[in-house]
Design an enzyme around this catalytic site. Structure first.
Site, PDB file in Angstrom:
ATOM      1  N   ASP A 103       0.848  -1.078   0.086  1.00 53.47           N
ATOM      2  CA  ASP A 103       0.089   0.091  -0.047  1.00 53.47           C
ATOM      3  C   ASP A 103       0.778   1.235  -0.209  1.00 53.47           C
ATOM      4  OD1 ASP A 103       0.686  -0.891   2.542  1.00 53.47           O
ATOM      5  OD2 ASP A 103      -1.014   0.039   3.672  1.00 53.47           O
ATOM      6  N   GLU A 169      -0.512  -2.112   5.031  1.00 54.47           N
ATOM      7  CA  GLU A 169       0.215  -2.219   6.333  1.00 54.47           C
ATOM      8  C   GLU A 169      -0.022  -0.881   7.001  1.00 54.47           C
ATOM      9  OE1 GLU A 169       3.236  -1.799   8.871  1.00 54.47           O
ATOM     10  OE2 GLU A 169       3.174  -0.545   7.169  1.00 54.47           O
ATOM     11  N   ARG A 214      18.391  -6.644  14.044  1.00 57.59           N
ATOM     12  CA  ARG A 214      18.722  -6.780  15.443  1.00 57.59           C
ATOM     13  C   ARG A 214      17.776  -7.825  15.770  1.00 57.59           C
ATOM     14  NH1 ARG A 214      19.607  -2.635  18.968  1.00 57.59           N
ATOM     15  NH2 ARG A 214      19.193  -3.353  20.967  1.00 57.59           N
TER      16      ARG A 214
HETATM   17 ZN   LIG Z   1       5.056   3.700   6.540  1.00 56.70          ZN
HETATM   18 ZN   LIG Z   2       6.272   0.971   5.558  1.00 60.98          ZN
END
Ligand SMILES: [Zn+2]
Ligand SMILES: [Zn+2]
Length: 432
Positions: A103, A169, A214
């Site tokens: 997106d 997202e 990480r």
């Molecule tokens: Zn973003």
């Molecule tokens: Zn992003």
């Protein structure tokens, strides 16, 4: 039957052989390198044709078409516009999932790129521009490249690769569901269930191609805070005739800062409590009935997250009570902490270092923004990492950040994104 068993046994030996695993990794890396120009073209196509969260219709069609052409089993309309491609290798082995988000954001692009977005649409009743200002165009192109490279060695591949192209997202529009949690709900991690999942994000604070990783918590949880302070309306000249929600709100805002500054163990994990909006009143000589505030909470530990929520509620309610007002606190949990599985991350760090080369891979600091990849990591061990996309000669601190209308991708960084994602998949499958 015996012959079949023998074949399976041989394949398992092949999968476990370090020399063959090394050969396969080298072959895939060569393929990825040869796809660099294509990946850049795909990224430009995605950039010029951005779609908002839960509206990634054309992007999804385009991606599904690409995966079908590579001979994959393709599932569409997962969590509205999500696409899942399944690449079954010619040899037995584990299942690995790779995820890209698709997106774009309601942002008017302000770059001078020849392929800049001029797309406009309606969002929450407003006309807005649409721009891939978070770099998800790069993620789409990178995963399409990895798909093409891995499909070309399908017969040699020990196991299965699941390509997850995820919508929304950035969060679905208000009133809609979507994103990673809906993908999980709709079975994205079933049939087959991945043994591991990998994903990456391009980031403006690192030079093009620089990989950072990480172990453990990488990106913060994000929660939304809503506080309504109710008092009693009165004349601005006669405050004693009413109950002032404005002064009460000011004390609450200050009080909330004590949570991070005085009450939690910041030597364990950092946290942020921000009040971002405050609204109340209509006229300079009226003390209003109520004040409404909103804000956000970020943390890196589930226990601390719960503790902070309880402290916010207690402080807001107790300060309101001390002022004879009331405070209603609502906290909506938005995204969990992105936690990289320690064992998996430890296993994959040598791969990222190998791809990064001298000085090209390093440990990332924690990042306060959130990423809904965390919903996949709640179900299967996962690793998320960053790839830099800012020109190497630029001051990284001055680069336009993700979500800026001037967010800029130095496309030379895409190769390291594609190489690294292909490499973690292959090394995971071969157990290298
Ligand atoms: Zn973003
Ligand atoms: Zn992003």
């Amino acid at each position: 039957m015996r012959r079949l068993l023998a074949t399976v046994a041989l394949s398992l030996i092949a999968a476990a052989s370090p020399a063959l695993a090394q050969d396969l990794a080298a072959t895939v890396d060569q393929r990825v390198r040869s796809l660099e120009a294509k990946v850049i073209d795909w990224r430009r196509h995605a950039h010029q044709n951005p779609e908002l969260s839960n509206r990634e219709v054309k992007t999804a069609e385009w991606v599904a078409d690409h995966l079908r052409k590579l001979g994959m089993e393709v599932k569409t309309d997962v969590a509205k516009t999500g696409v899942i491609g399944l690449l079954k290798g010619g040899k037995p082995g584990p299942v690995v999932a790779l995820r890209a988000d698709m997106d774009a954001l309601p942002v008017v692009e302000e770059t001078d790129l020849p392929f800049k977005s001029t797309v406009k649409t309606e969002y929450l009743g407003q006309q807005v521009g649409v721009m891939h200002a978070c770099g998800h165009d790069a993620h789409i192109a990178i995963l399409m490249g990895v798909a093409e490279a891995l499909a070309s060695v399908r017969d040699e591949l020990p196991g299965t690769v699941k390509f997850i192209f995820q919508p929304a997202e950035e969060g679905p529009p208000p009133g809609e569901t979507g994103g990673a949690p809906l993908m999980v709900e709709e079975g994205a991690l079933e049939n087959p269930k991945p043994d591991a999942i990998f994903g990456l994000h391009v980031i403006s604070s690192q030079p093009a191609g620089m990989i950072t990783y990480r172990e453990g918590p990488l990106m913060a949880s994000a929660d939304w805070l809503y506080i309504t302070v109710k008092g009693k309306q009165t004349h601005g000249a006669w405050p004693w005739m009413g109950i002032d929600p404005v002064v009460t709100s000011a004390q609450i805002i200050t009080g909330l800062q004590n949570i991070v500054a005085r009450q939690i163990d910041v030597s364990k994990e950092p946290a942020v409590v921000s009040v971002a909006t405050i609204n109340g009143g209509a006229r300079k000589n009226i003390i209003p009935d109520k004040v409404e505030m909103t804000g956000t909470i970020r943390s890196f530990d589930e226990g601390m997250r719960q503790d902070i929520h309880a402290r916010i509620k207690h402080i807001a309610e107790a300060i309101a009570e001390a002022n004879h007002a009331t405070a209603e606190v609502r906290i909506d949990k938005a995204v969990p902490v992105t936690v990289n599985d320690p064992a998996l991350t430890e296993k994959m760090i040598p791969t990222l270092k190998r791809i990064g080369g001298e000085g090209g891979a390093a440990v990332s600091k924690r990042v306060m923004v959130a990423e809904d990849f965390s919903y996949f990591q709640e179900k299967v061990p996962g690793m998320f990492y960053f790839v830099g996309i800012t020109p190497k000669d630029q001051d990284m601190t001055q680069a336009a950040p993700n979500h800026s209308p001037r967010f800029f991708i130095d496309e030379s960084g895409l190769l390291q994104g594609t190489r690294s994602l292909a490499a973690v998949a292959v090394d995971f499958l071969t157990g290298r």
